[in-house]
Each structure stands twice: as C-alpha cells, then as structure tokens.
Design a protein around this motif. Structure first.
Motif, PDB file in Angstrom:
ATOM      1  N   GLU A   1       0.804  -1.224   0.000  1.00 46.68           N
ATOM      2  CA  GLU A   1       0.000   0.000   0.000  1.00 46.68           C
ATOM      3  C   GLU A   1       0.834   1.269   0.000  1.00 46.68           C
ATOM      4  O   GLU A   1       0.543   2.226  -0.739  1.00 46.68           O
ATOM      5  CB  GLU A   1      -0.926  -0.010   1.217  1.00 46.68           C
ATOM      6  CG  GLU A   1      -1.920   1.146   1.240  1.00 46.68           C
ATOM      7  CD  GLU A   1      -2.906   1.022   2.387  1.00 46.68           C
ATOM      8  OE1 GLU A   1      -3.910   0.311   2.212  1.00 46.68           O
ATOM      9  OE2 GLU A   1      -2.657   1.610   3.456  1.00 46.68           O
ATOM     10  N   VAL A   2       1.891   1.331   0.806  1.00 43.94           N
ATOM     11  CA  VAL A   2       2.669   2.568   0.887  1.00 43.94           C
ATOM     12  C   VAL A   2       3.398   2.833  -0.431  1.00 43.94           C
ATOM     13  O   VAL A   2       3.514   3.983  -0.882  1.00 43.94           O
ATOM     14  CB  VAL A   2       3.643   2.555   2.084  1.00 43.94           C
ATOM     15  CG1 VAL A   2       4.796   1.584   1.857  1.00 43.94           C
ATOM     16  CG2 VAL A   2       4.179   3.959   2.346  1.00 43.94           C
ATOM     17  N   VAL A   3       3.868   1.767  -1.098  1.00 42.96           N
ATOM     18  CA  VAL A   3       4.515   1.938  -2.405  1.00 42.96           C
ATOM     19  C   VAL A   3       3.476   2.387  -3.433  1.00 42.96           C
ATOM     20  O   VAL A   3       3.755   3.248  -4.275  1.00 42.96           O
ATOM     21  CB  VAL A   3       5.194   0.633  -2.859  1.00 42.96           C
ATOM     22  CG1 VAL A   3       5.846   0.819  -4.231  1.00 42.96           C
ATOM     23  CG2 VAL A   3       6.237   0.190  -1.845  1.00 42.96           C
ATOM     24  N   ALA A   4       2.276   1.800  -3.342  1.00 46.13           N
ATOM     25  CA  ALA A   4       1.201   2.212  -4.246  1.00 46.13           C
ATOM     26  C   ALA A   4       0.861   3.682  -4.040  1.00 46.13           C
ATOM     27  O   ALA A   4       0.637   4.425  -5.007  1.00 46.13           O
ATOM     28  CB  ALA A   4      -0.034   1.347  -4.014  1.00 46.13           C
ATOM     29  N   TRP A   5       0.804   4.100  -2.779  1.00 45.56           N
ATOM     30  CA  TRP A   5       0.520   5.516  -2.490  1.00 45.56           C
ATOM     31  C   TRP A   5       1.583   6.413  -3.109  1.00 45.56           C
ATOM     32  O   TRP A   5       1.272   7.414  -3.744  1.00 45.56           O
ATOM     33  CB  TRP A   5       0.453   5.759  -0.984  1.00 45.56           C
ATOM     34  CG  TRP A   5       0.468   7.230  -0.668  1.00 45.56           C
ATOM     35  CD1 TRP A   5       1.565   7.993  -0.386  1.00 45.56           C
ATOM     36  CD2 TRP A   5      -0.650   8.120  -0.681  1.00 45.56           C
ATOM     37  NE1 TRP A   5       1.189   9.306  -0.202  1.00 45.56           N
ATOM     38  CE2 TRP A   5      -0.162   9.409  -0.378  1.00 45.56           C
ATOM     39  CE3 TRP A   5      -2.012   7.953  -0.900  1.00 45.56           C
ATOM     40  CZ2 TRP A   5      -0.980  10.522  -0.300  1.00 45.56           C
ATOM     41  CZ3 TRP A   5      -2.834   9.070  -0.828  1.00 45.56           C
ATOM     42  CH2 TRP A   5      -2.332  10.326  -0.533  1.00 45.56           C
ATOM     43  N   VAL A   6       2.857   6.055  -2.921  1.00 52.93           N
ATOM     44  CA  VAL A   6       3.956   6.845  -3.482  1.00 52.93           C
ATOM     45  C   VAL A   6       3.826   6.922  -5.006  1.00 52.93           C
ATOM     46  O   VAL A   6       4.009   7.978  -5.612  1.00 52.93           O
ATOM     47  CB  VAL A   6       5.324   6.245  -3.069  1.00 52.93           C
ATOM     48  CG1 VAL A   6       6.451   6.846  -3.887  1.00 52.93           C
ATOM     49  CG2 VAL A   6       5.568   6.463  -1.576  1.00 52.93           C
ATOM     50  N   CYS A   7       3.488   5.774  -5.615  1.00 55.44           N
ATOM     51  CA  CYS A   7       3.310   5.734  -7.069  1.00 55.44           C
ATOM     52  C   CYS A   7       2.152   6.638  -7.495  1.00 55.44           C
ATOM     53  O   CYS A   7       2.267   7.421  -8.445  1.00 55.44           O
ATOM     54  CB  CYS A   7       3.062   4.298  -7.519  1.00 55.44           C
ATOM     55  SG  CYS A   7       3.041   4.096  -9.302  1.00 55.44           S
ATOM     56  N   GLY A   8       1.025   6.533  -6.803  1.00 52.83           N
ATOM     57  CA  GLY A   8      -0.129   7.366  -7.116  1.00 52.83           C
ATOM     58  C   GLY A   8       0.171   8.838  -6.919  1.00 52.83           C
ATOM     59  O   GLY A   8      -0.246   9.690  -7.715  1.00 52.83           O
ATOM     60  N   TRP A   9       0.936   9.153  -5.867  1.00 58.32           N
ATOM     61  CA  TRP A   9       1.318  10.536  -5.585  1.00 58.32           C
ATOM     62  C   TRP A   9       2.228  11.068  -6.704  1.00 58.32           C
ATOM     63  O   TRP A   9       2.129  12.229  -7.091  1.00 58.32           O
ATOM     64  CB  TRP A   9       2.014  10.576  -4.231  1.00 58.32           C
ATOM     65  CG  TRP A   9       2.172  11.932  -3.620  1.00 58.32           C
ATOM     66  CD1 TRP A   9       3.345  12.552  -3.290  1.00 58.32           C
ATOM     67  CD2 TRP A   9       1.137  12.849  -3.231  1.00 58.32           C
ATOM     68  NE1 TRP A   9       3.113  13.777  -2.732  1.00 58.32           N
ATOM     69  CE2 TRP A   9       1.754  13.995  -2.678  1.00 58.32           C
ATOM     70  CE3 TRP A   9      -0.255  12.806  -3.300  1.00 58.32           C
ATOM     71  CZ2 TRP A   9       1.047  15.091  -2.202  1.00 58.32           C
ATOM     72  CZ3 TRP A   9      -0.973  13.901  -2.826  1.00 58.32           C
ATOM     73  CH2 TRP A   9      -0.331  15.020  -2.297  1.00 58.32           C
ATOM     74  N   CYS A  10       3.117  10.205  -7.226  1.00 57.92           N
ATOM     75  CA  CYS A  10       3.953  10.582  -8.376  1.00 57.92           C
ATOM     76  C   CYS A  10       3.093  10.875  -9.593  1.00 57.92           C
ATOM     77  O   CYS A  10       3.351  11.819 -10.353  1.00 57.92           O
ATOM     78  CB  CYS A  10       4.928   9.457  -8.716  1.00 57.92           C
ATOM     79  SG  CYS A  10       6.338   9.327  -7.621  1.00 57.92           S
ATOM     80  N   LEU A  11       2.077  10.038  -9.805  1.00 53.84           N
ATOM     81  CA  LEU A  11       1.199  10.222 -10.966  1.00 53.84           C
ATOM     82  C   LEU A  11       0.397  11.515 -10.850  1.00 53.84           C
ATOM     83  O   LEU A  11       0.140  12.184 -11.854  1.00 53.84           O
ATOM     84  CB  LEU A  11       0.262   9.025 -11.113  1.00 53.84           C
ATOM     85  CG  LEU A  11       0.925   7.710 -11.526  1.00 53.84           C
ATOM     86  CD1 LEU A  11      -0.079   6.569 -11.477  1.00 53.84           C
ATOM     87  CD2 LEU A  11       1.522   7.810 -12.923  1.00 53.84           C
ATOM     88  N   ILE A  12      -0.021  11.862  -9.625  1.00 59.19           N
ATOM     89  CA  ILE A  12      -0.737  13.126  -9.426  1.00 59.19           C
ATOM     90  C   ILE A  12       0.164  14.295  -9.820  1.00 59.19           C
ATOM     91  O   ILE A  12      -0.269  15.244 -10.484  1.00 59.19           O
ATOM     92  CB  ILE A  12      -1.198  13.259  -7.959  1.00 59.19           C
ATOM     93  CG1 ILE A  12      -2.318  12.249  -7.674  1.00 59.19           C
ATOM     94  CG2 ILE A  12      -1.678  14.678  -7.662  1.00 59.19           C
ATOM     95  CD1 ILE A  12      -2.702  12.146  -6.210  1.00 59.19           C
ATOM     96  N   LEU A  13       1.440  14.220  -9.428  1.00 52.10           N
ATOM     97  CA  LEU A  13       2.406  15.252  -9.820  1.00 52.10           C
ATOM     98  C   LEU A  13       2.577  15.287 -11.331  1.00 52.10           C
ATOM     99  O   LEU A  13       2.504  16.349 -11.962  1.00 52.10           O
ATOM    100  CB  LEU A  13       3.756  14.977  -9.142  1.00 52.10           C
ATOM    101  CG  LEU A  13       4.918  15.893  -9.533  1.00 52.10           C
ATOM    102  CD1 LEU A  13       4.673  17.306  -9.027  1.00 52.10           C
ATOM    103  CD2 LEU A  13       6.238  15.352  -8.986  1.00 52.10           C
TER     104      LEU A  13
END
Length: 469
Positions: A99-111
């Motif tokens: 989950e935390v890696v997924a969050w980081v990935c999603g946060w990168c995509l938002i950027l």
C-alpha cells in the motif's frame, strides 16, 4: 506493506462511492487516448532542441527513445491485461508491492498528470496567439496570456480556457470524451502528414550529410532529450474500468499507440532535417512552422500548422486530465483520498465532482502560477512510476505465476530489468532542482498518507470486496 489481491481489485472495478463507471470504450478509442496524451507539444517544439545535438541522425535518436519507452510499454501491456482496473501503475503497485509503495506511485502520478496538464495548457496559449495573429491579425494581450512574473503576465486566460473546455467534455462521460479526442487526434495526425507532404518538396540530399556529425554520443544525448516526447503512452491503462474488453484491448492499444507515435516522429524528423540544414535548428519552438514557410514562401502553411498544434495540445490536455481523474478515482475508492473523488454521476457515468475539482485546480495552476522548473518534475514522477511497473511485472510473475495473462513480456525478467535500469539511468540525468522538488513532493505525500490514508484505507478496515459479500 499490505497488498490488495488482484481478484479484489477486479471485483471492485468500476464501483465508486456513488455509482459505477461505464464500459464504453473499444480498442480504437483506447489507442486514440494514448496517442492523444503522447502526440502533442513534443514533436511541435522538441526538434529545435534535439537536432543540434544529433544532426540528421536525430531520426536514430527517435528510434532509441522509442526503444527505451518500449521496455516499459511491454510491462504496462502485461499488467493492463492482467489487472484491468482504473489507476494504472498505482493499482499495479497496490497488488504487488504494498500500500505505501502504491501511495507513493499514485502521488507521483498526481504530480506528473497535474503539472503536465498545467504546463501543456500554458503552451496552448502561445500557439493560439500564433494562430490568431496569422489569421485575423489579433493577439491576446500579454497581461492575459502569461502567468504572473513571466513577460509582464498577470493571468493566463487561454490556459484556463483550454482546461475548462476539456472539463466540459469529460463531464459528458468517457464515451463522449473519447469521441472528441478521436477527432482531435485525427486532426493533429493530418497536420503532421500535411507538414511531411509540403516539406518533402524542399528536401535536399546534401542536408543529410554528414549524417552523424556529432557522433554516437550526440545521438544518445538527443535520445535522452526525446524520451519525454513518449510520455503518455500509458494513458490507456487508466481506462481499465471503462474498456469493453480490457484484457484483450488494453495491451493492444498501448503497443499500437507507441508504434504509431514512433513512426510519425521518425517520418517528421526525417523530412524536417532534409528540408532544413541541421545547423539552422537553433532551438526555435516553431521549427516545423518555419520549415513550412521557408519551403513554400507563404505564411499560410505555417498558420495551418499552428491550427494543428492548437488542436494537438488541446487533445493532450483532455486525455491527461482524464487520466488524472481516474487515478484519483481508484485511490479514493481504496480510501486513501477523500470519497468525493469516487462519486459517479448516475446519468453520465463520470466522476463529476472529481473532474470539476481537478480541472479547477489544474486550470488555476496554469493561469496564475509561474511553473518554470516545476514542469520538469513531471519527468521524474513519470520515470519513477515506469520503474515501479517494471518491478511489479517481475513480482507478479513470481507470486502469481498461474494467473491468466492476455499479454506476456517476452524474455522476462530480462526486459523488465532493462526497462527499470533505463528509467533509473534517465532519472540520474535530471537537474538537482528537479530532485529537490521531487523530494519535497514525496515528503508531503508521506505526511498525507500517514495522517489520512493509513487509517482510512479500506484494507485497514477489512471491508469485504463485493465478490465476497
């Protein structure tokens, strides 16, 4: 580090807080979404930067950049067919890396998606001014055509307008947005083919010699510059829950879009360097328009190309904004961001509140904030997400070898490893200020995750998936 089972991801697919996304997109529409997100500002402005580095061999640089993108595209194609849900690499990371890696990935995509929408919208205003000046002799005043602090700008009205236009299409639903995008993609492909046809008459064989004046080092340097013209091929993977037959169509759409874009880039580059000596590509943003005018002696063709660029960039804004809303939809459904982002309008099947919030934020960012170096942060966010997708393919092959896969990366794990290494190599070449911005964005994201998402995650509450109820 909790992971979301693939079966659960698929069982929950399409279901938001207030309704269900509609499966209405076929393979051709999915392909057009990826082409729409990829084929835009890059080819219209990037030649002026790349040709001085490689000379006529810039055609090889496009091939190298396309091959670099291909390794990650293969990984995207396998996961898009295996895990056909919204969220793209965010969802793939959730199923494989935690989950935390997924969050980081999603946060990168938002950027990546959010800032690139704003940056592309700013470029749209510049081309709109060129078009207006060439057709009716009118230009938008500088105060209303640039953000504060740039060339006397106060508020970039065109940038806001193109985002609001894209928002209007998206509120009509995925099918209507896809139709509009298909038309716009057709127009910009026609504009590039028109350039090739007109500029072909000005080709001189001597312009191709020497073919590689700056050696292979120059070709490689230009290839690294050009790689970012390929960002966007993954856009179809954000439409996993709105595709009619995602397992079959998503891998095909991703690979087909990359092939079409690469072929167009190489064709345009070959004609451009044949029609204009490579030393005269001096970084001009309007390289293609300049070639059209010098070959024909008339400004009409340059104006026509500017019209194509206006449509091309509008298409990028539409498709990238679409991807942004679908990634937030998936993150909201998982409880990691507020539920307002996963509410679906019953009539249109679109996440309406999500679309309005994201559009107003990106439009405001484009209109009122000088982006400057911040736009380069889109590159590092994209490469980070690409790298995680290559890792996710290897992990899913090891942990779930029995899963049915409609597309398989050949020579796995070799190709995913090559894709990962290439992404890391390109990240290392980015400016230090880009890494600083990326670090600050990641820190803010982790604060948000541990302060909000960690406790509100649907996996944390052990809520059963729809298939388990």
């Amino acid at each position: 580090m909790r992971r979301k089972p693939v079966e659960r991801l698929i069982a929950e697919s399409g279901q938001g807080a207030g309704g269900t996304l509609r499966r209405s997109l076929g393979m051709w529409q999915l392909t057009m979404i990826s082409i729409g997100a990829t084929l835009g500002t890059g080819i219209f402005v990037v030649l002026g930067e790349a040709v001085p580095e490689a000379g006529p061999a810039v055609v090889l640089s496009f091939v190298i950049a396309g091959l670099t993108a291909l390794f990650s595209a293969l990984s995207y194609a396998e996961l898009a067919g295996t895990i056909p849900v919204s969220g793209s690499s965010y969802s793939y990371a959730y199923a494989t890396l935690g989950e935390v890696v997924a969050w980081v990935c999603g946060w990168c995509l938002i950027l990546e998606y959010g800032v690139s929408v704003a940056a592309v919208a700013v470029g749209w205003g510049q081309y709109l001014n060129e078009l207006l000046d060439g057709t009716i002799g009118v230009t938008i005043p500088t105060a209303l055509a640039a953000p504060p602090g740039e060339d006397g700008g106060v508020f970039n009205l065109p940038a806001l307008l193109v985002v609001l236009l894209a928002m209007a299409f998206l509120l009509g639903g995925a099918k209507e947005s896809a139709r509009a995008n298909t038309v716009m993609v057709g127009v910009k492909i026609a504009a590039l083919l028109l350039f090739c046809a007109v500029a072909f008459t000005g080709i001189r064989a001597g312009n191709y010699t020497p073919f590689m004046p700056l050696g292979m080092a120059g070709v490689s340097a230009a290839g690294a510059t050009l790689f970012f013209s390929y960002i966007g091929f993954d856009a179809a993977s954000t439409a996993g829950e709105e595709a009619k037959n995602p397992q079959r169509d998503l891998p095909r759409a991703i690979m087909l879009s990359l092939f079409i874009v690469t072929a167009l880039y190489c064709l345009v580059a070959a004609v451009a360097v044949g029609a204009l000596p490579w030393r005269r590509f001096d970084g001009s943003e309007a390289a293609l328009a300049g070639i059209m005018e010098s070959v024909t002696g008339h400004s009409f063709w340059a104006v026509l190309l500017a019209a194509g660029a206006v449509v091309a960039i509008a298409s990028v804004v539409l498709t990238v904004l679409y991807g942004q809303t679908r990634i937030l939809f998936a993150m909201s459904r998982d409880g990691l961001v507020p539920p307002v982002f996963s509410r679906v309008h019953p009539r249109t099947g679109a996440p309406r509140a999500n679309t309005v919030i994201v559009s107003l934020f990106c439009g405001g960012l484009a209109a009122a904030v000088p982006l400057g170096r911040l736009a380069e942060a889109t590159s590092i966010g994209t490469l980070f997400a690409f790298a995680l997708v290559n890792v996710a393919v290897i992990v899913l092959r090891r942990t779930r070898p029995e899963m049915p896969r409609t597309f398989r990366v050949p020579l796995s794990p070799l190709f995913p490893v090559i894709g990962f290494v290439l992404c890391v190599w390109m990240m290392k070449g980015l400016e230090p200020v880009t890494w600083i911005v990326f670090g600050m964005w990641m820190a803010a994201g982790l604060v948000l995750y541990f302060g909000y998402g960690l406790r509100r995650s649907r996996l944390a509450t052990a809520e059963p998936a729809p298939a388990e109820k």
